[in-house]
Design a protein around this motif. Structure first.
Motif, PDB file in Angstrom:
ATOM      1  N   TYR A 189       0.862  -1.176   0.000  1.00 42.73           N
ATOM      2  CA  TYR A 189       0.000   0.000   0.000  1.00 42.73           C
ATOM      3  C   TYR A 189       0.897   1.225   0.000  1.00 42.73           C
ATOM      4  O   TYR A 189       1.726   1.411   0.893  1.00 42.73           O
ATOM      5  CB  TYR A 189      -0.887  -0.005   1.240  1.00 42.73           C
ATOM      6  CG  TYR A 189      -1.829   1.167   1.354  1.00 42.73           C
ATOM      7  CD1 TYR A 189      -2.823   1.394   0.407  1.00 42.73           C
ATOM      8  CD2 TYR A 189      -1.739   2.049   2.433  1.00 42.73           C
ATOM      9  CE1 TYR A 189      -3.705   2.460   0.522  1.00 42.73           C
ATOM     10  CE2 TYR A 189      -2.623   3.119   2.557  1.00 42.73           C
ATOM     11  CZ  TYR A 189      -3.596   3.316   1.601  1.00 42.73           C
ATOM     12  OH  TYR A 189      -4.463   4.372   1.722  1.00 42.73           O
ATOM     13  N   GLN A 190       0.740   2.058  -1.013  1.00 44.73           N
ATOM     14  CA  GLN A 190       1.552   3.267  -1.126  1.00 44.73           C
ATOM     15  C   GLN A 190       0.644   4.457  -1.373  1.00 44.73           C
ATOM     16  O   GLN A 190      -0.224   4.424  -2.254  1.00 44.73           O
ATOM     17  CB  GLN A 190       2.555   3.151  -2.276  1.00 44.73           C
ATOM     18  CG  GLN A 190       3.467   4.371  -2.424  1.00 44.73           C
ATOM     19  CD  GLN A 190       4.320   4.306  -3.678  1.00 44.73           C
ATOM     20  OE1 GLN A 190       4.169   3.404  -4.506  1.00 44.73           O
ATOM     21  NE2 GLN A 190       5.212   5.273  -3.834  1.00 44.73           N
ATOM     22  N   VAL A 191       0.827   5.497  -0.570  1.00 47.17           N
ATOM     23  CA  VAL A 191       0.098   6.743  -0.769  1.00 47.17           C
ATOM     24  C   VAL A 191       1.092   7.877  -0.924  1.00 47.17           C
ATOM     25  O   VAL A 191       2.191   7.846  -0.343  1.00 47.17           O
ATOM     26  CB  VAL A 191      -0.880   7.052   0.386  1.00 47.17           C
ATOM     27  CG1 VAL A 191      -2.009   6.046   0.429  1.00 47.17           C
ATOM     28  CG2 VAL A 191      -0.160   7.106   1.719  1.00 47.17           C
ATOM     29  N   VAL A 192       0.711   8.861  -1.721  1.00 51.37           N
ATOM     30  CA  VAL A 192       1.496  10.085  -1.867  1.00 51.37           C
ATOM     31  C   VAL A 192       0.596  11.238  -1.453  1.00 51.37           C
ATOM     32  O   VAL A 192      -0.541  11.357  -1.930  1.00 51.37           O
ATOM     33  CB  VAL A 192       2.000  10.276  -3.303  1.00 51.37           C
ATOM     34  CG1 VAL A 192       2.766  11.586  -3.435  1.00 51.37           C
ATOM     35  CG2 VAL A 192       2.890   9.106  -3.724  1.00 51.37           C
ATOM     36  N   VAL A 193       1.095  12.077  -0.557  1.00 50.43           N
ATOM     37  CA  VAL A 193       0.300  13.163   0.002  1.00 50.43           C
ATOM     38  C   VAL A 193       1.021  14.485  -0.238  1.00 50.43           C
ATOM     39  O   VAL A 193       2.200  14.627   0.097  1.00 50.43           O
ATOM     40  CB  VAL A 193       0.076  12.976   1.521  1.00 50.43           C
ATOM     41  CG1 VAL A 193      -0.860  14.069   2.056  1.00 50.43           C
ATOM     42  CG2 VAL A 193      -0.465  11.595   1.827  1.00 50.43           C
TER      43      VAL A 193
END
Length: 336
Positions: A189-193
């Protein structure tokens, strides 16, 4: 009582220690700098250089939970363009951004203010755009070119994260292939914020983002040249200035779980100023959302029993994002 400040300059980075009235009875630390990890030596160095880099990584994770990553291989032009695209999003009209405003904390694209306005007990001076980029890729369609660049940038960060995790597993005496399978990292799971902190008229009365730890395994921070990060180290808040051509990396709650407490996630927060806009891009890499994360069995023994019970990573993330941001409160729920 007026605060006093000790300012230190080093070739690698610059750290400011802020003394408040609550700190005055404690000894003043004369020198504090983030450890520096040379990614090039970790991945392309000689066996001796790699071994030294792994030892330095071990010390950084144990002593700080934060470090500067240099020679990371992500082109500076790409990072600057990614920052420009996020700025372009925040410059869109409220109507254009509003299509991504919603209350579902697990929505793959989410724009908002604060942390979670449905549960915030304070109002954070912050706007954000959060995008899930793996195992499925999501992105806004505006501004032009955002989607294509975000795909390329997030792929670079994910590759960087997997190689850095390989060094961390080695520092813990764990087999990389075993951990990749145990955490289902092919479906990580990868998120960019993107975070937008405008100048605040009274920064001493507000906060950008309160004290918290991150939920994942690793977090990569890239920011413009405006101060705004404070890290809790040995009971005190330490201000960290941006350093050119580097990432600030920290370990998250699930690294603490996997390592059975050997490497601990660290509280950090965003502070404000009344002069300049601060922009940051935060990339979080974690296990698969379907993985029940537990302490790695090789790190569990009769002398060191499991420190945490297992929980699906996705359930952990949803719980954290649905509740008030408060230090390491979600991790503490799992502590045995």
């Amino acid at each position: 009582m007026a605060s006093s400040r000790v300012r230190l300059n080093t070739a690698a980075t610059e750290v400011q220690r802020t003394e408040t009235s609550a700190d005055l009875d404690e000894p003043v630390v004369k020198e504090e700098i983030l450890p520096v990890i040379d990614f090039g030596l970790l991945t392309e160095g000689t066996p001796d250089q790699r071994s030294k880099a792994v030892r330095e990584l071990n010390r950084a994770c144990q002593d700080w939970g934060f470090f500067l990553l240099v020679n990371h291989g992500v082109p500076e032009k790409m990072r600057e363009e990614m920052m420009d695209k996020f700025k372009g999003f925040f410059d869109l009209t409220p109507g254009e951004k509003g299509e991504y405003a919603n209350t579902d904390v697990m929505n793959p694209i989410r724009h908002g203010t604060g942390f979670n306005t449905a549960v915030d007990d304070v109002r954070y001076w912050r706007s954000y755009l959060k995008t899930c980029v793996h195992p499925e890729f999501h992105s806004p369609t505006k501004p032009p070119g955002f989607r294509e660049l975000l795909r390329e940038y997030s792929t670079r960060i994910r590759d960087l994260g997997m190689k850095l995790l390989g060094g961390i597993w080695e520092s813990l005496g764990l087999e990389e292939s075993y951990m990749k399978e145990a955490l289902e990292l092919d479906s990580c799971y990868q998120v960019v914020v993107g975070n937008f902190y405008p100048p605040c008229p009274q920064p001493e009365l507000a906060t950008g983002l309160g004290p918290h730890s991150d939920h994942g395994l690793l977090t990569f921070l890239y920011q413009n040249g405006v101060d705004g990060l404070e890290v809790k180290h040995e009971g005190r808040w330490v201000r960290v200035k941006p350093s050119p051509n580097s990432y600030i990396v920290n370990i998250g709650d699930h690294m603490e779980i996997v390592s059975n407490g050997r490497y601990q996630s660290v509280l950090h927060r965003a502070y404000l100023n009344d002069r300049s806009t601060r922009l940051s891009i935060v990339s979080v890499v974690g296990a698969s959302l379907e993985t029940v994360v537990i302490p790695a069995p090789p790190l569990v023994s009769s002398d060191r029993p499991p420190a945490f019970r297992g929980m699906k990573y996705g359930e952990f993330v949803e719980y954290q994002q649905s509740h008030t941001l408060k230090e390491k409160s979600v991790l503490e729920l799992l502590r045995v």
